[in-house]
Motif scaffolding. Structure first.
Motif, PDB file in Angstrom:
ATOM      1  N   GLN A  37       0.838  -1.196   0.000  1.00 21.66           N
ATOM      2  CA  GLN A  37       0.000   0.000   0.000  1.00 21.66           C
ATOM      3  C   GLN A  37       0.871   1.243   0.000  1.00 21.66           C
ATOM      4  O   GLN A  37       2.079   1.175   0.250  1.00 21.66           O
ATOM      5  CB  GLN A  37      -0.937   0.034   1.211  1.00 21.66           C
ATOM      6  CG  GLN A  37      -0.243   0.259   2.548  1.00 21.66           C
ATOM      7  CD  GLN A  37      -1.223   0.594   3.671  1.00 21.66           C
ATOM      8  OE1 GLN A  37      -2.433   0.597   3.495  1.00 21.66           O
ATOM      9  NE2 GLN A  37      -0.684   0.869   4.850  1.00 21.66           N
ATOM     10  N   ARG A  39       0.575   5.606   1.266  1.00 19.55           N
ATOM     11  CA  ARG A  39      -0.178   6.550   2.096  1.00 19.55           C
ATOM     12  C   ARG A  39      -0.032   7.934   1.474  1.00 19.55           C
ATOM     13  O   ARG A  39       1.082   8.459   1.379  1.00 19.55           O
ATOM     14  CB  ARG A  39       0.336   6.532   3.536  1.00 19.55           C
ATOM     15  CG  ARG A  39       0.045   5.213   4.248  1.00 19.55           C
ATOM     16  CD  ARG A  39       0.826   5.044   5.539  1.00 19.55           C
ATOM     17  NE  ARG A  39       0.549   6.119   6.483  1.00 19.55           N
ATOM     18  CZ  ARG A  39      -0.500   6.121   7.313  1.00 19.55           C
ATOM     19  NH1 ARG A  39      -1.366   5.115   7.293  1.00 19.55           N
ATOM     20  NH2 ARG A  39      -0.688   7.107   8.162  1.00 19.55           N
ATOM     21  N   LYS A  41      -0.616  11.907   1.321  1.00 18.74           N
ATOM     22  CA  LYS A  41      -0.857  13.088   2.142  1.00 18.74           C
ATOM     23  C   LYS A  41      -1.712  14.059   1.339  1.00 18.74           C
ATOM     24  O   LYS A  41      -1.307  14.523   0.273  1.00 18.74           O
ATOM     25  CB  LYS A  41       0.459  13.744   2.540  1.00 18.74           C
ATOM     26  CG  LYS A  41       0.287  14.943   3.458  1.00 18.74           C
ATOM     27  CD  LYS A  41       1.636  15.545   3.843  1.00 18.74           C
ATOM     28  CE  LYS A  41       1.464  16.758   4.762  1.00 18.74           C
ATOM     29  NZ  LYS A  41       2.772  17.360   5.102  1.00 18.74           N
ATOM     30  N   ILE A  46      -4.090  11.959   5.852  1.00 15.31           N
ATOM     31  CA  ILE A  46      -3.489  10.797   5.206  1.00 15.31           C
ATOM     32  C   ILE A  46      -4.579   9.863   4.688  1.00 15.31           C
ATOM     33  O   ILE A  46      -5.509   9.506   5.412  1.00 15.31           O
ATOM     34  CB  ILE A  46      -2.574  10.028   6.183  1.00 15.31           C
ATOM     35  CG1 ILE A  46      -1.444  10.947   6.688  1.00 15.31           C
ATOM     36  CG2 ILE A  46      -2.002   8.786   5.515  1.00 15.31           C
ATOM     37  CD1 ILE A  46      -0.520  11.444   5.605  1.00 15.31           C
ATOM     38  N   PRO A  48      -4.768   6.180   3.132  1.00 19.06           N
ATOM     39  CA  PRO A  48      -4.090   4.938   2.747  1.00 19.06           C
ATOM     40  C   PRO A  48      -4.755   4.309   1.521  1.00 19.06           C
ATOM     41  O   PRO A  48      -5.977   4.307   1.403  1.00 19.06           O
ATOM     42  CB  PRO A  48      -4.260   4.033   3.978  1.00 19.06           C
ATOM     43  CG  PRO A  48      -4.726   4.929   5.084  1.00 19.06           C
ATOM     44  CD  PRO A  48      -5.469   6.050   4.420  1.00 19.06           C
ATOM     45  N   GLU A  50      -4.540   0.679  -0.775  1.00 16.55           N
ATOM     46  CA  GLU A  50      -4.006  -0.674  -0.895  1.00 16.55           C
ATOM     47  C   GLU A  50      -4.119  -1.150  -2.342  1.00 16.55           C
ATOM     48  O   GLU A  50      -5.072  -0.799  -3.043  1.00 16.55           O
ATOM     49  CB  GLU A  50      -4.789  -1.640   0.002  1.00 16.55           C
ATOM     50  CG  GLU A  50      -4.927  -1.190   1.449  1.00 16.55           C
ATOM     51  CD  GLU A  50      -6.042  -1.944   2.138  1.00 16.55           C
ATOM     52  OE1 GLU A  50      -6.021  -3.196   2.139  1.00 16.55           O
ATOM     53  OE2 GLU A  50      -6.956  -1.278   2.669  1.00 16.55           O
TER      54      GLU A  50
END
Length: 238
Positions: A37, A39, A41, A46, A48, A50
Motif C-alpha cells: 500500500q 499513504r 498526504k 493521510i 491509505p 491498498e
C-alpha cells in the motif's frame, strides 16, 4: 503531497483521481513491488491506498477514506426536485435527504429507482447556486432499485459548483454515501458490509466501484475500491 484540481477550482479530496494515481504508480512506476500500500498526504489528511491483487495481477486499488459525517439541514424538497430536475413523487421518502462527508461535503438525494435518476435534467446554474449555498461540492442521487442485480445501489452525480456538469464515477461522493447509510441506520452499524455501486451510465461512461464498510465502536471505516485504465501518456514541459 497530493492535490486535486477541477476545471474551475481545487478540491480537498477526489476519489477517482486517487484510484487513477495509485493505479499509475503501481503499473508504471513499480510501487506495488515495493509495498502492499501507499499513504497519500492530502488536504484532508493521510489517505491509505491498498493494491488488491488477483492471480498475481493488479485487480483494483482500495482507498480508506476519512471518518464519515452527516449533517441535517432545512430541506425544501419541492425546490430541490425542481433544481435537480426530478419529479417530487420520485423521491424515496424511506430515507432522509442529508449532507454527507468523507473528505468533501455532498448533498445526497434518495430516489425510488434508476429510471427516475436517469430522467433527471438539472438546471445547472441554479444547482450550482444551491451547492454553493449548502457548501457542498456535488449533488448525488442514489437508489437501491438498480437496473442490474449485480449492483446494490445506482447513483448519478452533478458538480456544477466545481466546474463539472456531471461526474461519471465519484469515489468521494459514494464513500460519503456509504458513511451516510450506516450513520443514519439505513444499514446495520454493528455489521460489516460489502457491495458494488454503479454510476455513469446516463452520461455514457458507465463504471462501478466497490464499497466496504467496517463497523467500529465510534465511526465506521469506509473503503472504496475501483479499477483504472491508462489511456494516454506523455511528457509535460514546463
Amino acid at each position: 503531497m497530493v492535490r486535486y484540481f477541477t476545471p474551475s477550482s481545487e478540491v480537498d479530496f477526489c476519489g477517482h483521481a486517487t484510484v487513477g494515481l495509485s493505479w499509475v504508480m503501481a503499473m508504471e512506476y513499480g510501487w506495488m513491488e515495493k509495498a502492499s500500500q501507499i499513504r497519500l498526504k492530502t488536504n484532508i489528511g493521510i489517505v491509505p491506498v491498498e493494491w488488491s491483487m488477483q492471480e498475481n495481477k493488479l485487480n483494483s486499488v482500495v482507498m480508506t477514506q476519512v471518518a464519515p459525517k452527516t449533517k441535517q439541514f432545512e430541506v425544501d424538497k419541492e425546490e430541490i426536485c425542481r433544481v435537480v430536475g426530478i419529479n417530487p413523487m420520485d423521491i424515496d421518502d424511506k430515507y432522509p435527504i442529508r449532507l454527507a462527508y468523507t473528505g468533501n461535503w455532498h448533498l445526497l438525494i434518495p430516489v425510488k429507482n434508476s429510471k427516475a435518476i436517469d430522467a433527471s435534467v438539472p438546471i445547472l446554474e441554479e444547482l450550482k447556486d444551491l451547492n454553493l449555498k449548502l457548501d457542498v461540492i456535488t449533488t448525488h442521487l442514489f437508489s437501491f432499485n438498480s437496473f442490474d442485480e449485480r449492483y446494490k445501489i445506482y447513483t448519478r452525480d452533478f458538480a456544477p459548483a466545481i466546474g463539472i456538469a456531471e461526474d461519471p464515477v465519484t469515489g468521494a461522493a459514494n464513500g460519503a454515501l456509504a458513511g451516510y447509510l450506516v450513520l443514519e441506520n439505513i444499514l446495520d452499524p454493528k455489521t460489516d458490509h460489502e457491495f458494488t455501486i454503479a454510476q455513469g451510465h446516463a452520461a455514457g461512461r458507465p463504471g462501478e466501484l466497490t464499497i466496504k464498510i467496517i463497523a467500529g465502536k465510534t465511526n465506521p471505516t469506509i473503503k472504496v475500491g475501483g479499477k483504472a485504465t491508462i489511456s494516454i501518456n506523455g511528457t509535460i514541459n514546463l
